[in-house]
Design a protein around this motif. Sequence first.
Motif, mmCIF file in Angstrom:
data_model
loop_
_atom_site.group_PDB
_atom_site.id
_atom_site.type_symbol
_atom_site.label_atom_id
_atom_site.label_comp_id
_atom_site.label_asym_id
_atom_site.label_seq_id
_atom_site.Cartn_x
_atom_site.Cartn_y
_atom_site.Cartn_z
ATOM 1 N N ASP A 150 0.880 -1.173 0.000
ATOM 2 C CA ASP A 150 0.000 0.000 0.000
ATOM 3 C C ASP A 150 0.917 1.221 0.000
ATOM 4 O OD1 ASP A 150 -1.513 2.251 0.850
ATOM 5 O OD2 ASP A 150 -2.961 0.960 1.862
ATOM 6 N N LEU A 151 1.057 1.857 -1.161
ATOM 7 C CA LEU A 151 2.045 2.921 -1.298
ATOM 8 C C LEU A 151 1.731 4.120 -0.420
ATOM 9 C CD1 LEU A 151 2.670 2.700 -5.130
ATOM 10 C CD2 LEU A 151 4.292 2.131 -3.313
ATOM 11 N N ALA A 152 0.458 4.465 -0.278
ATOM 12 C CA ALA A 152 0.104 5.602 0.574
ATOM 13 C C ALA A 152 0.511 5.338 2.018
ATOM 14 C CB ALA A 152 -1.388 5.895 0.470
ATOM 15 N N ALA A 153 0.225 4.136 2.499
ATOM 16 C CA ALA A 153 0.600 3.774 3.868
ATOM 17 C C ALA A 153 2.117 3.701 4.002
ATOM 18 C CB ALA A 153 -0.042 2.445 4.258
ATOM 19 N N GLY A 154 2.769 3.166 2.983
ATOM 20 C CA GLY A 154 4.222 3.068 3.019
ATOM 21 C C GLY A 154 4.891 4.422 3.067
ATOM 22 N N LEU A 155 4.390 5.363 2.264
ATOM 23 C CA LEU A 155 4.969 6.711 2.270
ATOM 24 C C LEU A 155 4.680 7.429 3.583
ATOM 25 C CD1 LEU A 155 5.612 6.065 -0.638
ATOM 26 C CD2 LEU A 155 4.765 8.337 -1.290
ATOM 27 N N ASP A 156 3.523 7.162 4.174
ATOM 28 C CA ASP A 156 3.236 7.728 5.499
ATOM 29 C C ASP A 156 4.242 7.217 6.531
ATOM 30 O OD1 ASP A 156 1.110 9.264 4.669
ATOM 31 O OD2 ASP A 156 -0.428 7.814 5.297
ATOM 32 N N ALA A 157 4.562 5.928 6.460
ATOM 33 C CA ALA A 157 5.535 5.351 7.385
ATOM 34 C C ALA A 157 6.914 5.963 7.178
ATOM 35 C CB ALA A 157 5.587 3.831 7.216
ATOM 36 N N LEU A 158 7.276 6.198 5.923
ATOM 37 C CA LEU A 158 8.562 6.847 5.644
ATOM 38 C C LEU A 158 8.572 8.277 6.175
ATOM 39 C CD1 LEU A 158 9.144 5.644 1.977
ATOM 40 C CD2 LEU A 158 10.371 4.867 4.018
ATOM 41 N N SER A 159 7.458 8.966 6.024
ATOM 42 C CA SER A 159 7.359 10.332 6.549
ATOM 43 C C SER A 159 7.562 10.345 8.056
ATOM 44 C CB SER A 159 5.995 10.926 6.179
ATOM 45 O OG SER A 159 5.895 12.266 6.596
ATOM 46 N N ASP A 160 7.008 9.347 8.735
ATOM 47 C CA ASP A 160 7.184 9.243 10.188
ATOM 48 C C ASP A 160 8.652 9.019 10.554
ATOM 49 O OD1 ASP A 160 4.474 9.544 10.561
ATOM 50 O OD2 ASP A 160 4.074 7.400 10.764
ATOM 51 N N ARG A 161 9.435 8.496 9.615
ATOM 52 C CA ARG A 161 10.864 8.251 9.837
ATOM 53 C C ARG A 161 11.738 9.397 9.323
ATOM 54 N NH1 ARG A 161 8.199 3.607 9.885
ATOM 55 N NH2 ARG A 161 9.078 1.709 10.821
ATOM 56 N N GLY A 162 11.112 10.521 8.999
ATOM 57 C CA GLY A 162 11.873 11.712 8.643
ATOM 58 C C GLY A 162 12.105 11.926 7.165
ATOM 59 N N ILE A 163 11.450 11.143 6.315
ATOM 60 C CA ILE A 163 11.593 11.320 4.866
ATOM 61 C C ILE A 163 10.550 12.341 4.409
ATOM 62 C CG2 ILE A 163 11.605 10.206 2.614
ATOM 63 C CD1 ILE A 163 13.823 9.267 4.527
ATOM 64 N N ASP A 164 11.008 13.523 4.033
ATOM 65 C CA ASP A 164 10.092 14.580 3.595
ATOM 66 C C ASP A 164 10.094 14.774 2.082
ATOM 67 O OD1 ASP A 164 9.285 15.256 6.221
ATOM 68 O OD2 ASP A 164 11.108 16.446 6.485
ATOM 69 N N ARG A 165 11.212 14.472 1.432
ATOM 70 C CA ARG A 165 11.338 14.657 -0.015
ATOM 71 C C ARG A 165 11.871 13.348 -0.609
ATOM 72 N NH1 ARG A 165 11.275 18.833 -3.655
ATOM 73 N NH2 ARG A 165 12.639 18.646 -5.482
ATOM 74 N N LEU A 166 11.078 12.752 -1.491
ATOM 75 C CA LEU A 166 11.374 11.422 -2.039
ATOM 76 C C LEU A 166 11.537 11.510 -3.547
ATOM 77 C CD1 LEU A 166 11.457 8.266 -1.544
ATOM 78 C CD2 LEU A 166 8.993 8.298 -2.026
ATOM 79 N N MET A 167 12.610 10.923 -4.056
ATOM 80 C CA MET A 167 12.848 10.826 -5.497
ATOM 81 C C MET A 167 12.576 9.404 -5.942
ATOM 82 S SD MET A 167 16.487 11.467 -7.387
ATOM 83 C CE MET A 167 16.767 11.178 -9.133
ATOM 84 N N VAL A 168 11.791 9.231 -6.986
ATOM 85 C CA VAL A 168 11.455 7.904 -7.502
ATOM 86 C C VAL A 168 12.127 7.731 -8.858
ATOM 87 C CG1 VAL A 168 9.611 6.339 -8.188
ATOM 88 C CG2 VAL A 168 9.255 7.941 -6.292
ATOM 89 N N GLU A 169 12.883 6.636 -9.023
ATOM 90 C CA GLU A 169 13.634 6.416 -10.256
ATOM 91 C C GLU A 169 13.110 5.244 -11.093
ATOM 92 O OE1 GLU A 169 17.856 6.421 -9.988
ATOM 93 O OE2 GLU A 169 17.938 8.256 -8.830
ATOM 94 N N GLY A 170 11.974 4.670 -10.743
ATOM 95 C CA GLY A 170 11.426 3.588 -11.566
ATOM 96 C C GLY A 170 11.299 2.295 -10.791
ATOM 97 N N GLY A 171 10.829 1.281 -11.491
ATOM 98 C CA GLY A 171 10.483 1.267 -12.903
ATOM 99 C C GLY A 171 9.050 1.688 -13.167
ATOM 100 N N GLY A 172 8.607 1.329 -14.406
ATOM 101 C CA GLY A 172 7.323 1.790 -14.883
ATOM 102 C C GLY A 172 6.132 1.333 -14.069
ATOM 103 N N GLU A 173 6.177 0.133 -13.512
ATOM 104 C CA GLU A 173 5.060 -0.355 -12.682
ATOM 105 C C GLU A 173 4.908 0.503 -11.429
ATOM 106 O OE1 GLU A 173 2.911 -2.828 -13.192
ATOM 107 O OE2 GLU A 173 3.756 -3.776 -14.984
ATOM 108 N N LEU A 174 6.027 0.800 -10.782
ATOM 109 C CA LEU A 174 5.986 1.626 -9.579
ATOM 110 C C LEU A 174 5.520 3.037 -9.906
ATOM 111 C CD1 LEU A 174 6.556 2.257 -6.600
ATOM 112 C CD2 LEU A 174 8.958 2.618 -7.221
ATOM 113 N N ILE A 175 6.038 3.604 -10.979
ATOM 114 C CA ILE A 175 5.660 4.972 -11.344
ATOM 115 C C ILE A 175 4.173 5.052 -11.632
ATOM 116 C CG2 ILE A 175 5.951 6.770 -13.086
ATOM 117 C CD1 ILE A 175 8.907 5.938 -13.260
ATOM 118 N N PHE A 176 3.643 4.099 -12.401
ATOM 119 C CA PHE A 176 2.198 4.117 -12.658
ATOM 120 C C PHE A 176 1.411 4.017 -11.359
ATOM 121 C CE2 PHE A 176 -1.801 1.859 -13.051
ATOM 122 C CZ PHE A 176 -2.493 2.731 -13.876
ATOM 123 N N SER A 177 1.829 3.114 -10.478
ATOM 124 C CA SER A 177 1.099 2.919 -9.218
ATOM 125 C C SER A 177 1.088 4.187 -8.382
ATOM 126 C CB SER A 177 1.719 1.766 -8.426
ATOM 127 O OG SER A 177 1.588 0.543 -9.126
#
Length: 221
Positions: free
Chosen positions: A134-161
């Motif tokens: 669950d990408l929304a939940a995963g990014l929330d968990a990363l935010s709780d760990r201090g990740i405020d700015r995230l760069m995504v480099e691929g691949g296409g399945e992840l980018i579409f999701s």
Amino acid sequence: MHVVVNAAQSVDGKLATHRREQLRISGPEDFDRVDRLRASVDAIMVGVGTVVADDPHLTLDEEDRRVERLRNGRPGNPARVVADSTGRTPTDARILDDAAETFLLISEATDEDRREALADAGADVIVAGEERVDLAAGLDALSDRGIDRLMVEGGGELIFSLFDAGLVDELSVYVGSMVIGGRDAPTLADGDGFVDEFSELELTGTEQLDDGIVLSYDVID
């Protein structure tokens, strides 16, 4: 969290050949742009398919940029994030070395033994989702760990999701001067594809680098 997607593609929108072999689409000027972008973020994210196919390291190329981050009280390299629903990341993957912290987003479908093996290999394992990450939940968990700015480099399945979940804020695409072709070659946004509601973008900049062009967009909510 602010999410920036960055990718390099051919004129016909392909990230690699139909064999999913890694290609050099851009050149030194764009490599430097990407390194600067990496240095500006808290973490760099890829899908497990990219890890299995390319075994990327996802660290900075320029030592001066690592030193500058350290001077600013940040880790020398950004953290690394892998979206890996079933824990397929090899335990000897370069992304699990001690050059930077690595977060693995997995689902509950990953068995306990595999979770422990990945943790022992150096990953900070985060469970988000039942069968798939669950990408929304995963990014929330990363935010709780201090990740405020995230760069995504691929691949296409992840980018579409990420686009499908409404989680992308910016998109930068280097378009290289080549045609790859192939109906099965990976594209910038694979997955199921949109049918009637599409992600809208606003072009914010263009820059010619090497023998190609960088297109920069903001994602319109």
